[in-house]
Scaffold this motif. Structure first.
Motif, PDB file in Angstrom:
ATOM      1  N   GLY A  26       1.942  47.449  25.576  1.00  0.00           N
ATOM      2  CA  GLY A  26       2.529  48.774  25.663  1.00  0.00           C
ATOM      3  C   GLY A  26       2.049  49.737  24.601  1.00  0.00           C
ATOM      4  O   GLY A  26       0.905  49.672  24.125  1.00  0.00           O
ATOM      5  N   ALA A  27       2.940  50.614  24.182  1.00  0.00           N
ATOM      6  CA  ALA A  27       2.587  51.702  23.271  1.00  0.00           C
ATOM      7  C   ALA A  27       2.251  51.237  21.867  1.00  0.00           C
ATOM      8  O   ALA A  27       1.694  52.001  21.076  1.00  0.00           O
ATOM      9  CB  ALA A  27       3.738  52.709  23.217  1.00  0.00           C
ATOM     10  N   ALA A  28       2.603  49.988  21.528  1.00  0.00           N
ATOM     11  CA  ALA A  28       2.352  49.469  20.173  1.00  0.00           C
ATOM     12  C   ALA A  28       1.222  48.452  20.137  1.00  0.00           C
ATOM     13  O   ALA A  28       1.121  47.676  19.183  1.00  0.00           O
ATOM     14  CB  ALA A  28       3.632  48.855  19.604  1.00  0.00           C
ATOM     15  N   ARG A  29       0.368  48.446  21.150  1.00  0.00           N
ATOM     16  CA  ARG A  29      -0.728  47.473  21.178  1.00  0.00           C
ATOM     17  C   ARG A  29      -1.565  47.544  19.900  1.00  0.00           C
ATOM     18  O   ARG A  29      -1.992  48.614  19.477  1.00  0.00           O
ATOM     19  CB  ARG A  29      -1.633  47.729  22.383  1.00  0.00           C
ATOM     20  CG  ARG A  29      -1.089  47.190  23.687  1.00  0.00           C
ATOM     21  CD  ARG A  29      -1.997  47.535  24.839  1.00  0.00           C
ATOM     22  NE  ARG A  29      -1.915  48.962  25.150  1.00  0.00           N
ATOM     23  CZ  ARG A  29      -2.698  49.568  26.049  1.00  0.00           C
ATOM     24  NH1 ARG A  29      -3.634  48.890  26.668  1.00  0.00           N
ATOM     25  NH2 ARG A  29      -2.548  50.858  26.288  1.00  0.00           N
ATOM     26  N   GLY A  30      -1.768  46.380  19.294  1.00  0.00           N
ATOM     27  CA  GLY A  30      -2.586  46.305  18.099  1.00  0.00           C
ATOM     28  C   GLY A  30      -1.869  46.679  16.821  1.00  0.00           C
ATOM     29  O   GLY A  30      -2.455  46.598  15.745  1.00  0.00           O
ATOM     30  N   ARG A  31      -0.592  47.088  16.894  1.00  0.00           N
ATOM     31  CA  ARG A  31       0.155  47.486  15.697  1.00  0.00           C
ATOM     32  C   ARG A  31       0.868  46.282  15.096  1.00  0.00           C
ATOM     33  O   ARG A  31       1.246  45.349  15.809  1.00  0.00           O
ATOM     34  CB  ARG A  31       1.193  48.561  16.038  1.00  0.00           C
ATOM     35  CG  ARG A  31       0.644  49.776  16.755  1.00  0.00           C
ATOM     36  CD  ARG A  31      -0.332  50.575  15.906  1.00  0.00           C
ATOM     37  NE  ARG A  31      -0.679  51.824  16.576  1.00  0.00           N
ATOM     38  CZ  ARG A  31      -0.123  52.987  16.332  1.00  0.00           C
ATOM     39  NH1 ARG A  31       0.824  53.102  15.401  1.00  0.00           N
ATOM     40  NH2 ARG A  31      -0.501  54.072  16.978  1.00  0.00           N
ATOM     41  N   LYS A  32       1.098  46.336  13.779  1.00  0.00           N
ATOM     42  CA  LYS A  32       1.768  45.244  13.080  1.00  0.00           C
ATOM     43  C   LYS A  32       3.082  45.653  12.414  1.00  0.00           C
ATOM     44  O   LYS A  32       3.822  44.797  11.943  1.00  0.00           O
ATOM     45  CB  LYS A  32       0.838  44.654  12.016  1.00  0.00           C
ATOM     46  CG  LYS A  32      -0.395  43.961  12.582  1.00  0.00           C
ATOM     47  CD  LYS A  32      -1.213  43.335  11.467  1.00  0.00           C
ATOM     48  CE  LYS A  32      -2.423  42.586  12.023  1.00  0.00           C
ATOM     49  NZ  LYS A  32      -3.221  41.946  10.923  1.00  0.00           N
ATOM     50  N   HIS A  33       3.352  46.952  12.380  1.00  0.00           N
ATOM     51  CA  HIS A  33       4.553  47.451  11.696  1.00  0.00           C
ATOM     52  C   HIS A  33       5.259  48.424  12.635  1.00  0.00           C
ATOM     53  O   HIS A  33       4.915  49.607  12.686  1.00  0.00           O
ATOM     54  CB  HIS A  33       4.173  48.150  10.385  1.00  0.00           C
ATOM     55  CG  HIS A  33       3.286  47.330   9.502  1.00  0.00           C
ATOM     56  ND1 HIS A  33       3.764  46.403   8.620  1.00  0.00           N
ATOM     57  CD2 HIS A  33       1.929  47.295   9.397  1.00  0.00           C
ATOM     58  CE1 HIS A  33       2.758  45.831   7.993  1.00  0.00           C
ATOM     59  NE2 HIS A  33       1.634  46.353   8.445  1.00  0.00           N
ATOM     60  N   MET A  45       9.317  44.730  13.728  1.00  0.00           N
ATOM     61  CA  MET A  45       8.155  43.906  13.444  1.00  0.00           C
ATOM     62  C   MET A  45       7.544  44.394  12.139  1.00  0.00           C
ATOM     63  O   MET A  45       7.255  45.587  11.987  1.00  0.00           O
ATOM     64  CB  MET A  45       7.138  43.967  14.576  1.00  0.00           C
ATOM     65  CG  MET A  45       5.870  43.171  14.295  1.00  0.00           C
ATOM     66  SD  MET A  45       4.857  42.964  15.776  1.00  0.00           S
ATOM     67  CE  MET A  45       5.814  41.723  16.667  1.00  0.00           C
ATOM     68  N   CYS A  46       7.353  43.487  11.206  1.00  0.00           N
ATOM     69  CA  CYS A  46       6.799  43.826   9.905  1.00  0.00           C
ATOM     70  C   CYS A  46       5.686  42.838   9.583  1.00  0.00           C
ATOM     71  O   CYS A  46       5.879  41.622   9.705  1.00  0.00           O
ATOM     72  CB  CYS A  46       7.894  43.766   8.847  1.00  0.00           C
ATOM     73  SG  CYS A  46       7.433  44.447   7.250  1.00  0.00           S
ATOM     74  N   ASP A  47       4.524  43.340   9.221  1.00  0.00           N
ATOM     75  CA  ASP A  47       3.365  42.490   8.947  1.00  0.00           C
ATOM     76  C   ASP A  47       3.038  41.579  10.131  1.00  0.00           C
ATOM     77  O   ASP A  47       2.612  40.436   9.960  1.00  0.00           O
ATOM     78  CB  ASP A  47       3.609  41.652   7.687  1.00  0.00           C
ATOM     79  CG  ASP A  47       3.741  42.512   6.439  1.00  0.00           C
ATOM     80  OD1 ASP A  47       2.971  43.485   6.318  1.00  0.00           O
ATOM     81  OD2 ASP A  47       4.602  42.220   5.599  1.00  0.00           O
ATOM     82  N   GLY A  48       3.255  42.068  11.331  1.00  0.00           N
ATOM     83  CA  GLY A  48       2.915  41.313  12.530  1.00  0.00           C
ATOM     84  C   GLY A  48       3.911  40.251  12.923  1.00  0.00           C
ATOM     85  O   GLY A  48       3.637  39.462  13.827  1.00  0.00           O
ATOM     86  N   GLN A  56      20.230  37.972  12.952  1.00  0.00           N
ATOM     87  CA  GLN A  56      20.885  39.244  13.196  1.00  0.00           C
ATOM     88  C   GLN A  56      20.121  40.446  12.644  1.00  0.00           C
ATOM     89  O   GLN A  56      20.623  41.572  12.688  1.00  0.00           O
ATOM     90  CB  GLN A  56      22.302  39.214  12.605  1.00  0.00           C
ATOM     91  CG  GLN A  56      23.186  38.174  13.258  1.00  0.00           C
ATOM     92  CD  GLN A  56      24.553  38.077  12.609  1.00  0.00           C
ATOM     93  OE1 GLN A  56      25.025  39.028  11.989  1.00  0.00           O
ATOM     94  NE2 GLN A  56      25.194  36.930  12.737  1.00  0.00           N
ATOM     95  N   ALA A  57      18.916  40.232  12.148  1.00  0.00           N
ATOM     96  CA  ALA A  57      18.108  41.359  11.684  1.00  0.00           C
ATOM     97  C   ALA A  57      17.785  42.273  12.859  1.00  0.00           C
ATOM     98  O   ALA A  57      17.587  41.815  13.988  1.00  0.00           O
ATOM     99  CB  ALA A  57      16.818  40.855  11.043  1.00  0.00           C
ATOM    100  N   GLY A  58      17.750  43.569  12.603  1.00  0.00           N
ATOM    101  CA  GLY A  58      17.424  44.515  13.656  1.00  0.00           C
ATOM    102  C   GLY A  58      18.624  45.126  14.351  1.00  0.00           C
ATOM    103  O   GLY A  58      18.455  45.920  15.279  1.00  0.00           O
ATOM    104  N   GLU A  59      19.835  44.782  13.916  1.00  0.00           N
ATOM    105  CA  GLU A  59      21.036  45.391  14.518  1.00  0.00           C
ATOM    106  C   GLU A  59      21.214  46.801  13.955  1.00  0.00           C
ATOM    107  O   GLU A  59      22.194  47.133  13.293  1.00  0.00           O
ATOM    108  CB  GLU A  59      22.262  44.527  14.233  1.00  0.00           C
ATOM    109  CG  GLU A  59      22.277  43.205  14.969  1.00  0.00           C
ATOM    110  CD  GLU A  59      22.535  43.370  16.462  1.00  0.00           C
ATOM    111  OE1 GLU A  59      22.936  44.468  16.888  1.00  0.00           O
ATOM    112  OE2 GLU A  59      22.336  42.391  17.209  1.00  0.00           O
ATOM    113  N   ASN A  72      14.277  42.223  21.020  1.00  0.00           N
ATOM    114  CA  ASN A  72      13.061  41.654  20.439  1.00  0.00           C
ATOM    115  C   ASN A  72      12.004  41.425  21.516  1.00  0.00           C
ATOM    116  O   ASN A  72      10.806  41.662  21.299  1.00  0.00           O
ATOM    117  CB  ASN A  72      13.367  40.334  19.735  1.00  0.00           C
ATOM    118  CG  ASN A  72      14.001  40.523  18.376  1.00  0.00           C
ATOM    119  OD1 ASN A  72      14.058  41.626  17.857  1.00  0.00           O
ATOM    120  ND2 ASN A  72      14.486  39.438  17.799  1.00  0.00           N
ATOM    121  N   ALA A  73      12.442  40.938  22.679  1.00  0.00           N
ATOM    122  CA  ALA A  73      11.499  40.707  23.776  1.00  0.00           C
ATOM    123  C   ALA A  73      10.848  42.011  24.212  1.00  0.00           C
ATOM    124  O   ALA A  73       9.639  42.056  24.477  1.00  0.00           O
ATOM    125  CB  ALA A  73      12.219  40.043  24.952  1.00  0.00           C
TER     126      ALA A  73
END
Length: 391
Positions: free
Chosen positions: A205-212, A227-230, A239-242, A195-196
């Motif tokens: 990084g590569a996702a600057r300004g993105r929310k999803h 990351m969903c809706d920011g 445990q989400a994201g495993e 997550n960090a």
């Protein structure tokens, strides 16, 4: 063949035009200067104000300063991160970072003593060294963030279990760091390491300004962050994201120690590539990735052989790309990201890997609309955990 050599200090990257709000827990931090430090729990700490200026201390013209701590399975890393997400300074002893390169973080091998209290004391020494080299003190610091692997309770700052950290069961790491650094507990926050890394990508990084966004780390296994809706998705027990433990082939290949066969990381991780390469060697009677009698194949050797035109190695790369693409499509059907990022050791194969993943993604994508999600490489590098923890 594609592992990068140390290339000097990471370039500064600008902050996103619409950065995510800082966690409320890392707004202010009070502590004594390492050079004039009161006893643990003393009341002589000087608070940094909202602009980074300390009462009676420095003038804050350099902006807010945060401490990021990454406690991994093999190293402890500490960095000073400014308000623009840029790592500040470098250790004087550049040989300590390996290969003669210059690192923007202070780190040391984790070693065999994983005692949480001892780890916290080692973090304190690294923080003090970083601040001294930067010409700063704890009065200039606005917050401390720490990331670790494992299962954790973010709200209480407790690592519930971490397989790579011996004896880490129900470890109140934020309490321990607050005591070691002599700061108020509510100025220290905990985050999962993957997550960090995603937070770092969204920040600088590569996702600057993105929310999803979905991040996949391709290494020994497959780490995931969403990351969903920011907002980071955490779930009822964090445990989400495993994503590496999603089932790709029911009752398929055995992999890892979680007790479930056929999981995603058993088909699309760097370890999975190495295992498949070893199977190919045994079946063909060869002893190297390219069948030339070289050392036993690993992931890097397999990709290197594929890049040199070895057909069996290239077939393995395509097979791995297919499984990665299917995993990405499954992510799209669940959380609908605009961007999927790849990090970790196997992602260092770069566009050679991603071109194959994109082809396979298109082949298995539904026909009711064109492919819209971007598949890109993460850009914040080996220190993304430190930057994201500071975020």
């Amino acid at each position: 063949p594609f592992w990068p050599k140390p290339s000097g200090r990471r370039p500064s990257l600008p902050i996103a035009s619409s950065p995510l709000p800082l966690c409320p827990a890392i707004r202010f931090l009070g502590a004594a200067s390492p050079s004039a430090r009161p006893a643990m729990g003393g009341a002589e700490s000087t608070l940094a104000d909202d602009t980074g200026a300390a009462a009676g201390g420095s003038d804050g013209r350099r902006g807010r300063l945060f401490v990021g701590v990454d406690i991994g399975g093999t190293t402890i890393s500490v960095g000073l991160v400014d308000n623009d997400g840029v790592l500040r300074g470098s250790p004087r002893d550049v040989t300590a970072v390996g290969g003669g390169g210059v690192s923007p973080v202070w780190w040391e091998p984790l070693g065999e003593d994983h005692s949480p209290a001892q780890v916290a004391r080692r973090v304190r020494r690294l923080v003090e060294a970083a601040l001294a080299e930067d010409g700063s003190s704890m009065t200039d610091v606005c917050g401390v963030g720490v990331c670790t692997p494992g299962l954790m309770d973010i709200a209480s700052g407790v690592v519930r279990s971490a397989a790579n950290l011996k004896g880490w069961q129900q470890v109140p790491i934020c309490d321990l760091l607050a005591e070691a650094l002599d700061v108020s507990r509510d100025r220290v926050v905990l985050e999962n390491d993957t997550n960090a890394s995603l937070l770092a990508e969204v920040w600088v990084g590569a996702a600057r300004g993105r929310k999803h966004v979905v991040l996949l780390t391709l290494g020994t296994g497959i780490g995931g962050a969403i990351m969903c809706d920011g907002r980071l998705l955490r779930g009822s027990r964090g445990q989400a994201g495993e994503l590496g433990h999603t089932i790709l082939v029911p009752d398929g290949r055995p992999f890892g120690g979680a007790g479930v066969d056929g999981i995603f990381e058993g088909y699309a991780s760097a370890s999975a590539v190495a295992l498949r390469a070893a199977e190919e060697q045994r079946s063909s009677g060869s002893s190297g990735a390219d069948g030339g009698g070289s050392a036993p194949a690993d992931c890097a050797a397999t990709f290197g052989a594929a890049q040199r035109g070895d057909e069996r190695a290239m077939a393995l790369v395509r097979e791995t790309a297919r499984y990665l693409a299917i995993g990405c499509i499954n992510c799209c059907r669940v959380v609908d990201p605009e961007l999927i990022l790849f990090a970790g050791g196997m992602a260092q194969a770069g566009e050679f890997l991603l071109e194959e993943v994109r082809k396979q993604f298109a082949a298995y994508h539904w026909n009711i609309e064109p492919v819209r999600v971007e598949l890109l490489l993460a850009t914040t590098g080996a220190h993304s955990g430190v930057v994201g923890a500071a975020r």
